[in-house]
Write a protein that holds these residues in place. Structure first.
Motif, mmCIF file in Angstrom:
data_model
loop_
_atom_site.group_PDB
_atom_site.id
_atom_site.type_symbol
_atom_site.label_atom_id
_atom_site.label_comp_id
_atom_site.label_asym_id
_atom_site.label_seq_id
_atom_site.Cartn_x
_atom_site.Cartn_y
_atom_site.Cartn_z
ATOM 1 N N LEU A 156 2.896 -7.709 0.827
ATOM 2 C CA LEU A 156 2.489 -6.554 1.617
ATOM 3 C C LEU A 156 1.247 -5.874 1.042
ATOM 4 C CD1 LEU A 156 5.951 -4.960 2.417
ATOM 5 C CD2 LEU A 156 4.448 -6.185 3.972
ATOM 6 N N ALA A 157 0.515 -6.578 0.176
ATOM 7 C CA ALA A 157 -0.695 -5.989 -0.403
ATOM 8 C C ALA A 157 -1.627 -5.566 0.733
ATOM 9 C CB ALA A 157 -1.391 -6.991 -1.310
ATOM 10 N N PRO A 158 -2.108 -4.339 0.699
ATOM 11 C CA PRO A 158 -2.953 -3.838 1.786
ATOM 12 C C PRO A 158 -4.389 -4.376 1.713
ATOM 13 C CG PRO A 158 -2.653 -2.146 0.143
ATOM 14 C CD PRO A 158 -1.827 -3.320 -0.298
ATOM 15 N N VAL A 159 -4.530 -5.680 1.847
ATOM 16 C CA VAL A 159 -5.836 -6.321 1.689
ATOM 17 C C VAL A 159 -6.772 -6.056 2.857
ATOM 18 C CG1 VAL A 159 -4.968 -8.141 0.173
ATOM 19 C CG2 VAL A 159 -4.987 -8.493 2.648
ATOM 20 N N GLN A 160 -6.271 -5.513 3.954
ATOM 21 C CA GLN A 160 -7.125 -5.271 5.105
ATOM 22 C C GLN A 160 -7.975 -4.008 4.966
ATOM 23 O OE1 GLN A 160 -3.764 -5.164 4.943
ATOM 24 N NE2 GLN A 160 -2.866 -4.373 6.799
ATOM 25 N N TRP A 161 -7.751 -3.229 3.903
ATOM 26 C CA TRP A 161 -8.553 -2.039 3.651
ATOM 27 C C TRP A 161 -9.274 -2.188 2.316
ATOM 28 C CZ3 TRP A 161 -3.390 -1.250 5.387
ATOM 29 C CH2 TRP A 161 -3.287 -0.732 6.679
ATOM 30 N N PRO A 162 -10.468 -1.612 2.185
ATOM 31 C CA PRO A 162 -11.162 -1.651 0.889
ATOM 32 C C PRO A 162 -10.363 -0.883 -0.168
ATOM 33 C CG PRO A 162 -12.664 -0.975 2.643
ATOM 34 C CD PRO A 162 -11.285 -0.990 3.231
ATOM 35 N N ARG A 163 -10.540 -1.290 -1.421
ATOM 36 C CA ARG A 163 -9.857 -0.624 -2.527
ATOM 37 C C ARG A 163 -10.168 0.878 -2.498
ATOM 38 N NH1 ARG A 163 -8.915 -2.576 -8.368
ATOM 39 N NH2 ARG A 163 -8.843 -4.470 -7.168
ATOM 40 N N GLY A 164 -9.141 1.651 -2.637
ATOM 41 C CA GLY A 164 -9.292 3.101 -2.665
ATOM 42 C C GLY A 164 -9.364 3.742 -1.288
ATOM 43 N N GLN A 165 -9.308 2.939 -0.214
ATOM 44 C CA GLN A 165 -9.406 3.497 1.135
ATOM 45 C C GLN A 165 -8.180 3.172 1.991
ATOM 46 O OE1 GLN A 165 -13.147 2.510 2.985
ATOM 47 N NE2 GLN A 165 -14.289 2.921 1.131
ATOM 48 N N VAL A 166 -7.076 2.888 1.334
ATOM 49 C CA VAL A 166 -5.839 2.598 2.059
ATOM 50 C C VAL A 166 -5.303 3.915 2.621
ATOM 51 C CG1 VAL A 166 -3.496 1.685 1.877
ATOM 52 C CG2 VAL A 166 -5.338 0.671 0.524
ATOM 53 N N PRO A 167 -5.071 3.980 3.946
ATOM 54 C CA PRO A 167 -4.559 5.222 4.536
ATOM 55 C C PRO A 167 -3.207 5.611 3.939
ATOM 56 C CG PRO A 167 -5.270 3.678 6.245
ATOM 57 C CD PRO A 167 -5.296 2.940 4.947
ATOM 58 N N GLU A 168 -2.975 6.888 3.872
ATOM 59 C CA GLU A 168 -1.735 7.397 3.288
ATOM 60 C C GLU A 168 -0.510 6.858 4.008
ATOM 61 O OE1 GLU A 168 0.814 8.980 0.752
ATOM 62 O OE2 GLU A 168 -1.355 8.943 0.472
ATOM 63 N N SER A 169 -0.580 6.736 5.323
ATOM 64 C CA SER A 169 0.577 6.221 6.066
ATOM 65 C C SER A 169 0.879 4.774 5.671
ATOM 66 C CB SER A 169 0.341 6.314 7.571
ATOM 67 O OG SER A 169 -0.825 5.596 7.935
ATOM 68 N N ALA A 170 -0.147 3.986 5.380
ATOM 69 C CA ALA A 170 0.068 2.603 4.932
ATOM 70 C C ALA A 170 0.675 2.588 3.535
ATOM 71 C CB ALA A 170 -1.238 1.825 4.962
ATOM 72 N N ARG A 171 0.241 3.499 2.679
ATOM 73 C CA ARG A 171 0.831 3.590 1.334
ATOM 74 C C ARG A 171 2.307 3.944 1.402
ATOM 75 N NH1 ARG A 171 -3.759 7.063 -1.656
ATOM 76 N NH2 ARG A 171 -5.407 5.622 -1.152
ATOM 77 N N ARG A 172 2.634 4.894 2.285
ATOM 78 C CA ARG A 172 4.047 5.276 2.440
ATOM 79 C C ARG A 172 4.865 4.107 2.973
ATOM 80 N NH1 ARG A 172 1.846 10.041 4.495
ATOM 81 N NH2 ARG A 172 2.312 9.383 6.608
ATOM 82 N N ALA A 173 4.298 3.379 3.951
ATOM 83 C CA ALA A 173 5.012 2.215 4.508
ATOM 84 C C ALA A 173 5.212 1.149 3.436
ATOM 85 C CB ALA A 173 4.240 1.635 5.702
ATOM 86 N N HIS A 174 4.218 0.972 2.583
ATOM 87 C CA HIS A 174 4.321 -0.011 1.501
ATOM 88 C C HIS A 174 5.421 0.387 0.523
ATOM 89 C CE1 HIS A 174 3.277 -2.128 -2.232
ATOM 90 N NE2 HIS A 174 2.840 -3.087 -1.414
ATOM 91 N N ALA A 175 5.449 1.650 0.137
ATOM 92 C CA ALA A 175 6.474 2.128 -0.802
ATOM 93 C C ALA A 175 7.869 2.012 -0.186
ATOM 94 C CB ALA A 175 6.186 3.574 -1.196
ATOM 95 N N GLN A 176 7.987 2.363 1.091
ATOM 96 C CA GLN A 176 9.279 2.263 1.769
ATOM 97 C C GLN A 176 9.724 0.810 1.856
ATOM 98 O OE1 GLN A 176 9.240 3.331 5.914
ATOM 99 N NE2 GLN A 176 11.429 3.788 5.921
#
Length: 143
Positions: free
Chosen positions: A11-31
């Motif tokens: 689930l690595a958020p590779v579709q966004w540049p490093r440091g620009q992952v939206p907060e909602s995607a970070r929350r989804a990743h943690a969940q």
């Protein structure tokens, strides 16, 4: 390259540049990480992982309050459940159910038209006109 692909978090958020992952995607990743770990029962197979990912995706698609970035993260490497595919596309394209129903009606009207031959002829003529010097386009256009 294969090693890199296998070494990444699925689930690595590779579709966004490093440091620009939206907060909602970070929350989804943690969940999803918590879901994968389970309550003391981590995923034992890819099928089990995909089932948990499908559950998380279904939850994110079921709530209009959930930003679309969560669905983007969960479905980036493919939709884990074919039944979710239409809803996922609606969400990714920003369409509501009423607009999808309207567009389906238009599509069915075109597909069921009595003048299919006329529609094909118009399409071929359009291809030939769009690329007048291209031999393949002329062949497709019937010229």
């Amino acid at each position: 390259l294969q090693w890199l692909g296998r070494s990444l978090d699925p689930l690595a958020p590779v579709q966004w540049p490093r440091g620009q992952v939206p907060e909602s995607a970070r929350r989804a990743h943690a969940q999803m990480a918590r879901r994968i770990a389970g309550a003391g029962a981590p995923c034992r197979s890819e099928a089990e992982f995909n089932a948990r990912r499908a559950d998380a995706l279904q939850e994110s698609l079921g709530s209009v309050a959930t930003p679309v970035d969560a669905a983007r993260l969960l479905a980036f490497r493919g939709c884990p459940d074919d039944r979710l595919r239409p809803v996922l596309w609606q969400r990714l394209l920003g369409l509501d159910a009423a607009r999808c129903t309207e567009l389906r009606g238009v599509y069915r009207g075109l597909r069921g038209a009595d003048d299919d031959a006329q529609l094909r002829g118009d399409a071929k003529a359009g291809v030939a006109a769009a690329w007048p010097g291209d031999p393949l386009a002329q062949q497709a256009g019937g010229a």
